[in-house]
Design a protein around this motif. Structure first.
Motif, PDB file in Angstrom:
ATOM      1  N   GLY A  25       0.393  -0.859  -0.327  1.00  0.00           N
ATOM      2  CA  GLY A  25      -0.309   0.262  -0.252  1.00  0.00           C
ATOM      3  C   GLY A  25       0.377   1.337   0.530  1.00  0.00           C
ATOM      4  O   GLY A  25       0.507   2.344   0.376  1.00  0.00           O
ATOM      5  N   MET A  26       2.123   1.189  -0.581  1.00  0.00           N
ATOM      6  CA  MET A  26       3.027   2.230  -0.649  1.00  0.00           C
ATOM      7  C   MET A  26       3.031   2.466  -1.680  1.00  0.00           C
ATOM      8  O   MET A  26       4.651   2.838  -1.842  1.00  0.00           O
ATOM      9  N   GLY A  27       2.803   2.691  -2.027  1.00  0.00           N
ATOM     10  CA  GLY A  27       2.219   3.695  -4.166  1.00  0.00           C
ATOM     11  C   GLY A  27       3.807   2.756  -5.126  1.00  0.00           C
ATOM     12  O   GLY A  27       3.814   1.098  -5.108  1.00  0.00           O
ATOM     13  N   ASN A  28       4.096   3.422  -5.701  1.00  0.00           N
ATOM     14  CA  ASN A  28       4.753   2.789  -7.146  1.00  0.00           C
ATOM     15  C   ASN A  28       4.636   1.367  -7.008  1.00  0.00           C
ATOM     16  O   ASN A  28       5.430   1.040  -8.497  1.00  0.00           O
ATOM     17  N   VAL A  29       3.931   0.704  -6.672  1.00  0.00           N
ATOM     18  CA  VAL A  29       4.161  -0.828  -7.938  1.00  0.00           C
ATOM     19  C   VAL A  29       4.444  -1.342  -8.912  1.00  0.00           C
ATOM     20  O   VAL A  29       5.282  -1.480  -9.520  1.00  0.00           O
ATOM     21  N   ALA A  30       3.426  -0.159  -9.542  1.00  0.00           N
ATOM     22  CA  ALA A  30       3.005  -0.731 -11.385  1.00  0.00           C
ATOM     23  C   ALA A  30       4.058  -0.153 -12.003  1.00  0.00           C
ATOM     24  O   ALA A  30       4.402  -0.542 -12.807  1.00  0.00           O
ATOM     25  N   SER A  31       4.473   0.992 -11.673  1.00  0.00           N
ATOM     26  CA  SER A  31       6.080   1.602 -12.494  1.00  0.00           C
ATOM     27  C   SER A  31       6.992   0.437 -12.213  1.00  0.00           C
ATOM     28  O   SER A  31       7.484   0.172 -13.480  1.00  0.00           O
ATOM     29  N   VAL A  32       7.173  -0.304 -10.668  1.00  0.00           N
ATOM     30  CA  VAL A  32       7.853  -0.919 -11.291  1.00  0.00           C
ATOM     31  C   VAL A  32       7.266  -2.498 -12.168  1.00  0.00           C
ATOM     32  O   VAL A  32       8.683  -2.460 -13.006  1.00  0.00           O
ATOM     33  N   GLN A  33       5.716  -2.625 -11.929  1.00  0.00           N
ATOM     34  CA  GLN A  33       5.873  -3.488 -12.892  1.00  0.00           C
ATOM     35  C   GLN A  33       6.121  -3.695 -14.468  1.00  0.00           C
ATOM     36  O   GLN A  33       6.642  -4.189 -15.067  1.00  0.00           O
ATOM     37  N   LYS A  34       6.357  -2.131 -14.284  1.00  0.00           N
ATOM     38  CA  LYS A  34       6.259  -1.752 -15.903  1.00  0.00           C
ATOM     39  C   LYS A  34       7.509  -1.502 -16.403  1.00  0.00           C
ATOM     40  O   LYS A  34       8.052  -2.417 -17.344  1.00  0.00           O
TER      41      LYS A  34
END
Lengths: 202, 248
Positions: A9-18
């Motif tokens: 729940g602390m953000g930027n998981v989507a960017s890392v996955q991308k």
């Protein structure tokens, strides 16, 4: 090789996955213990406040499984930004708070009266220890932080960044590699770094 | 050394990219996803995407379009338009926004900025201010028509936990005739967080003038990239000639 991107729940998981998808690295965004245990690689991303980060790791009951997988099993691990700072023994953002304690040191506010805070933008790093950063040609990465990790044992520091004085930009100790900057947001420099790390472990 | 940032700003009307002049007469200039793809391939330092009509039309930004824009970007992206709650911010961060840009809600309720900053960290809360000279001083343009001095407002926002300020010179918007140096110097006196100067860039010489006369570290632009052949790289090449640290 499968990577677990820790969702707490602390953000930027989507960017890392991308970034991992772009590099064709199998990955899963998860807070599930079994999926973390099954993964070959663990990434702890994160933006935001230290205490909130620790509170969330506790609330998601992630600390025992991370300790077991990273410290005992020595599974390859990367932390970015808050995901690096949480490795500290403690943090002083808003109030004193214990961290994961994997790397001895304290997270403190950046105090540079002549500089704008947060330290925000692209800055050059100086590599201080041979390791994952050595083969990356472009040493210009994206930073965005108001707090820095004051690492006790200088042997653990892999790179520094100058903003008034030298601050820790990256940490490397055995299977643990972590960066204050955001490789997932640093275009070619970041993608090259990530791909060289995966090549090393492949 | 920290590099100066050249940030393309994409302003959106809910359907297409638009560009205004002095905040009026929006003109259609293209598709946001295509624009984001081009800027990513040009390795820009950062990108801002703002739905400039969301608040006015009382709607939220279209998350699907935001997601498609962010998908194209391997650099940091700031998103703004119609943000009024912690949930709005969370929705944007979850799909990969690095910063959120807040304008109207910051004028309405500074406690919201404090809450947001404590929750998500100051580093992702960017406050956009529209400034115009009025009554012989710089004031914040606002829908309610209140007289708010720029000095007071920026100080309040920093205290509330803003991590960055976007300074829009309303009269210079879309005019492509140079930056408002006087305004920027005035704002620099009180701004302790990073500041993005916006409004007036039309050719590389304008940027040289800006960086030679102020302590500017970041600039946001739109018209120059829509209506001229100049790219962010052209601006950086010019700035390098006056010894500004740029990322090439």
């Amino acid at each position: 090789m499968k990577t677990a991107i820790i969702d707490y729940g602390m953000g930027n998981v989507a960017s890392v996955q991308k970034a991992l998808d772009f590099l064709k690295i199998k990955n899963i965004i998860t807070s599930n213990h079994k999926e973390i245990i099954d993964a070959d690689f663990i990434i702890l991303p994160g933006v935001g406040a230290f205490k909130q980060g620790m509170d969330n790791l506790i609330a998601y009951n992630l600390i025992p499984v991370l300790n077991e997988q990273v410290l005992v099993k020595e599974k390859p691990f990367m932390g970015f930004c808050l995901g690096m700072q949480l490795l500290a023994s403690s943090g002083t953002e808003f109030i004193h708070c214990n961290g994961l304690g994997w790397i001895e040191g304290t997270v403190k506010k950046i105090i540079e009266p002549q500089k704008r805070i947060p330290h925000l933008g692209w800055n050059d790093i100086s590599v201080t220890k041979q390791g994952f950063l050595s083969p990356v040609d472009q040493k210009n990465f994206y930073f965005i932080h108001s707090f820095h990790f004051d690492v006790s044992d200088k042997e653990n520091i892999a790179a520094t960044v100058n903003y008034g004085k030298d601050y820790v930009a990256a940490i490397q100790n055995k299977n643990i590699f972590a960066t204050q900057f955001h490789p997932e947001k640093s275009q070619n420099a970041g993608l090259t770094l990530l791909s060289s790390i995966y090549k090393y472990y492949a | 050394m920290l590099k100066v940032r050249i940030i393309p700003i994409l302003t959106f009307n809910g359907f297409a990219l638009v560009k205004t002049k002095q905040f009026i007469n929006p003109r259609m200039v293209g598709n946001p996803v295509q624009a984001a793809r081009v800027y990513n391939s040009r390795a820009v330092d950062e990108l801002a995407f703002i739905d400039i009509f969301a608040t006015q039309q009382n709607r939220k930004i279209n998350l699907k379009i935001v997601q498609d824009v962010i998908k194209e970007c391997f650099m940091p992206v700031a998103i703004g338009g119609g943000i009024t709650s912690v949930e709005d911010i969370n929705d944007l961060l979850k799909i990969g926004a690095d910063k959120v840009i807040i304008k109207s809600a910051s004028i309405k309720d500074k406690n919201f900025i404090k809450t947001a900053s404590e929750f998500f960290g100051a580093q992702c809360i960017t406050i956009s201010v529209d400034v115009q000279k009025k009554n012989d001083r710089f004031e914040i343009l606002n829908i309610a028509g209140k007289n708010i001095a720029m000095h007071d407002f920026i100080s309040e926002m920093q205290e509330a936990g803003a991590g960055e300020i976007i300074l829009n010179a309303v009269n210079n918007d879309g005019m492509m005739s140079g930056f408002d140096i006087e305004l920027i110097k005035e704002a620099e006196k009180i701004t302790k967080v990073p500041m993005i100067c916006v409004g007036g860039g039309g050719k590389p010489d304008h940027y040289i003038e800006l960086f030679q006369n102020t302590n500017c570290e970041a600039v946001g632009s739109s018209s120059i990239f829509h209506f001229t052949q100049f790219t962010p790289l052209d601006i950086k090449n010019s700035l390098q000639k006056i010894n500004k640290p740029v990322r090439l």
